[in-house]
Design an enzyme around this catalytic site. Structure first.
Site, PDB file in Angstrom:
ATOM      1  N   GLU A   6     -10.800 -10.743  -4.260  1.00 18.05           N
ATOM      2  CA  GLU A   6      -9.385 -10.643  -3.858  1.00 18.05           C
ATOM      3  C   GLU A   6      -8.880 -11.959  -3.356  1.00 18.05           C
ATOM      4  O   GLU A   6      -7.715 -11.919  -2.987  1.00 18.05           O
ATOM      5  CB  GLU A   6      -9.307  -9.605  -2.926  1.00 18.05           C
ATOM      6  N   ASP A  54      -4.298  -8.269  -4.270  1.00 15.80           N
ATOM      7  CA  ASP A  54      -4.462  -9.115  -3.160  1.00 15.80           C
ATOM      8  C   ASP A  54      -4.702 -10.854  -3.835  1.00 15.80           C
ATOM      9  O   ASP A  54      -4.494 -11.635  -3.286  1.00 15.80           O
ATOM     10  CB  ASP A  54      -5.800  -8.888  -2.288  1.00 15.80           C
ATOM     11  N   CYS A  97      -9.505  -3.308 -10.429  1.00 17.01           N
ATOM     12  CA  CYS A  97      -8.918  -2.073  -9.820  1.00 17.01           C
ATOM     13  C   CYS A  97      -7.590  -2.170  -9.070  1.00 17.01           C
ATOM     14  O   CYS A  97      -7.058  -1.386  -8.281  1.00 17.01           O
ATOM     15  CB  CYS A  97      -9.841  -1.518  -8.749  1.00 17.01           C
ATOM     16  N   HIS A 150       0.647  -1.003   0.016  1.00 13.22           N
ATOM     17  CA  HIS A 150       0.006  -0.039  -0.090  1.00 13.22           C
ATOM     18  C   HIS A 150       0.695   1.304   0.071  1.00 13.22           C
ATOM     19  O   HIS A 150       0.582   2.265  -0.573  1.00 13.22           O
ATOM     20  CB  HIS A 150      -1.021   0.102   0.969  1.00 13.22           C
TER      21      HIS A 150
HETATM   22  C1  PEP Z   1      -6.214  -4.958  -4.569  1.00 16.05           C
HETATM   23  O1  PEP Z   1      -6.183  -5.878  -3.638  1.00 16.05           O
HETATM   24  O2  PEP Z   1      -5.898  -5.153  -5.708  1.00 16.05           O
HETATM   25  C2  PEP Z   1      -6.879  -3.541  -4.407  1.00 16.05           C
HETATM   26  C3  PEP Z   1      -7.424  -2.854  -5.242  1.00 16.05           C
HETATM   27  O3  PEP Z   1      -6.981  -3.370  -3.031  1.00 16.05           O
HETATM   28  P1  PEP Z   1      -5.796  -2.664  -2.004  1.00 16.05           P
HETATM   29  O4  PEP Z   1      -4.710  -2.678  -2.950  1.00 16.05           O
HETATM   30  O5  PEP Z   1      -6.232  -1.639  -1.402  1.00 16.05           O
HETATM   31  O6  PEP Z   1      -5.659  -3.867  -1.080  1.00 16.05           O
HETATM   32 MG    MG Z   2      -7.134  -5.482  -1.741  1.00 18.80          MG
END
Ligand code: PEP
Ligand code: MG
Length: 577
Positions: free
Chosen positions: A437, A461, A508, A195
């Site tokens: 995920e 994820d 995403c 993150h």
């Molecule tokens: C993901 O896991 O791809 C996602 C978009 O969520 P995050 O990166 O916030 O875990």
């Molecule tokens: Mg995620």
């Protein structure tokens, strides 16, 4: 001149002086004073109090206009505490009576107060002990001349244009540098899809992580070049290398200008397939960048950042104001993801039965929300209330089984009923989607699609959980592979499930913003991409030049290959058509 190699983040290049984070734990000296030294020690103490007060005032003045009200209240409370007789006068009494140095006197008095607070029944007052130590620490740092090279609220240095160098940065620390105009950061640990890395991208900040040795080889104020694209940093470059990089910086800017010509273009493939390009945001400030590239809306709003770097959870009205502001400023659909806390994203404030395990397999995301309904419910109410002011949807992270979906839908239904009874307007038909995920969710996507209004594939994820690699652990980062056949099969399965149920599927994760995969994802049938604004025009460029009818053959071959290196060769060919 020395070069170090790690994992690069972002496409840009940053050049600037290093700001090496130091662990500045405070050691309190204990000095016995002669009677003749006491008055000047009291004077030194008063001067430190005055200087600390000035720092607080400067912090107040420097608060962004849109900073939460709580930030100013927090600073004001500390400023009052600083001048409280229990801190100031009592410490001076100790200096005089025991003839000791100011640092020792202050910490002695702080310890006494902390003990008093610890014995309080009331949890709120008990928590005040942390405030006492915070205030004392500020004065102690003044007295001891400790320069705070920590990324916390004690840091009031000018970080503009500097390159932060540290062992590791948490997402919360990265948020801290967000407002400090830092040019870049480099860390010994970390990976490209942590993150922390995601925030760096949203800041358009090139960075290099997983450098192993950055803190050993870099000194404060060394001149650094950070090449986010290649994952290289150069320490104290020669003037020739510096010139070369400056010229590369201008080429990158020229490419950006070129891409800007695509902003107004309709987002569709060469064979007229409409593609929705949405944006990922972490805070309201990110909306501007999305609007600039003409994104079709927000495909992922990571709300957890509203909860970070603070002493208390944002209450329902603060959240409502923030969500409403975002919904109205975007003026297009906004998908608000409910709190995704756990794993590498941790909260500072306390709440009952708080779990601080950083295991990605722990009580994270929807699991945490369902077991802390006192945190979840105000968020749901706030999102629902904001839905009266824009096209807002709710997205649930990390769903892994049917029960979770049923529970969530029931809670949302109840919350709507409560709002209705209270006469509070909201969108009673708000769409509720789930993030795919976890491999279990991808496998069950057809069934989940019967219950949910849309699906969004979180590849960051999904890859982590499918390949069993902690996304923040650089030791296994080399195994992180979006091209792994298992990952591709799961993505394909989810897209199909959405199509069968006639509900939208978006992607995403970071993969959506990586142009290397744009054609492959189009070939798999993906029509909705959500990514950081930085990548949107690059991806659009690929889309405008892709003909989906011509992608089928090679995409089919990639999907039937179980040899990753062969699949990679095929991907290269696909990108050359
Ligand atoms: C993901 O896991 O791809 C996602 C978009 O969520 P995050 O990166 O916030 O875990
Ligand atoms: Mg995620």
């Amino acid at each position: 001149m020395l070069s170090l190699f790690g994992s690069g983040i972002g496409r840009g290049i940053a050049i600037g002086p290093a700001y090496v984070l130091k662990n500045s734990d405070i050691e309190i000296p204990h000095v016995a004073l002669a009677a003749s030294q006491v008055n000047s020690e009291v004077k030194r103490f008063r001067a430190a109090i005055n200087a600390t007060e000035n720092t607080y005032k400067a912090l107040l003045k420097g608060l962004a206009k849109d900073a939460p009200k709580e930030s100013a209240a927090f600073i004001n409370a500390h400023m009052l505490m600083l001048r409280d007789p229990m801190i100031m006068d009592e410490s001076i009494k100790i200096i005089r009576k025991e003839q000791v140095n100011a640092e020792f006197a202050l910490q002695t008095q702080a310890d006494t107060l902390i003990k008093v607070f610890e014995q309080m029944e009331d949890a709120y007052l008990r928590a005040k002990k942390a405030d006492v130590q915070h205030v004392a620490n500020r004065v102690l740092r003044r007295l001891l001349n400790i320069v705070s090279h920590n990324l916390d609220e004690f840091n009031d240095e000018d970080l503009g244009g500097r390159i932060v160098v540290g062992k590791d940065l948490s997402p919360a620390e990265t948020m801290f540098i967000k407002d400090r105009k830092v040019a870049s950061f480099v860390t010994d640990l970390g990976s490209q899809i942590s993150h922390t890395a995601i925030i760096a991208r949203s800041l358009k900040m090139p960075a290099v992580v997983g450098l192993h040795g950055s803190t050993r080889y870099i000194n404060d104020n060394d001149m650094l070049i950070v090449d986010g694209m290649r994952g290289i940093i150069i320490i104290n470059p020669s003037s020739k290398v510096l010139r070369e990089y400056k010229s590369r910086q201008s080429k990158i800017r020229a490419r950006e200008r070129e891409l800007n010509t695509l902003i107004k273009k309709r987002s569709q493939t060469a064979d007229s397939q409409r593609i929705q390009l949405l944006g990922n945001i972490e805070t309201a400030k990110d909306v501007k960048a999305l609007t600039k590239v003409n994104a079709a809306g927000v495909g992922l709003y990571r709300t957890e950042y509203l909860f970070m770097n603070r002493e208390q959870a944002p209450n329902e009205s603060e959240q409502f104001r923030e969500y409403k502001r975002i919904a109205s400023s975007v003026g297009k659909p906004v998908i608000i993801r409910t709190l995704d806390i756990g794993g590498d994203k941790q909260l500072d404030f306390n709440y009952p039965n708080k779990q601080s395990s950083e295991s990605p397999l722990g009580l994270r995301a929807v699991r945490m929300c369902l077991s802390h309904i006192e945190i979840f419910k105000p968020q749901l109410r706030a999102i629902l209330r904001a839905s009266a002011f824009g096209k807002v949807s709710i997205m649930i992270p990390m769903v892994s089984n049917f029960d979770e979906i049923n529970q969530i839908l029931t809670i949302i239904k109840q919350t709507k009923a409560e709002l209705k009874a209270e006469g509070i307007s909201h969108d009673s038909r708000i769409k509720v989607g789930g993030m795919i995920e976890v491999p279990a969710a991808a496998i069950m996507a057809e069934a989940f699609a019967q219950k949910l209004d849309f699906l969004s594939i979180g590849t960051n994820d999904l890859i982590q959980y499918t390949l069993a690699i902690d996304r923040v652990d650089d030791a296994v980062n080399y195994l992180y592979d979006p091209m792994h056949p298992a990952v591709l099969q799961l993505i394909k399965q989810v897209i199909r499930a959405g199509r069968k149920a006639d509900i939208p599927v978006s992607l995403c994760g970071e993969m959506a913003g990586n142009v290397q995969y744009t054609r492959l994802l189009l070939g798999l049938g993906l029509r909705n991409f959500s990514m950081d604004a930085t990548y949107l025009l690059d991806v659009k460029d690929r889309i405008l030049n892709a003909d989906t009818t011509k992608l089928r053959y090679l995409v089919g071959k990639i999907m039937s290959s179980d040899n990753p290196s062969e699949a990679r060769d095929l991907l290269t060919k696909l990108n050359q058509i």
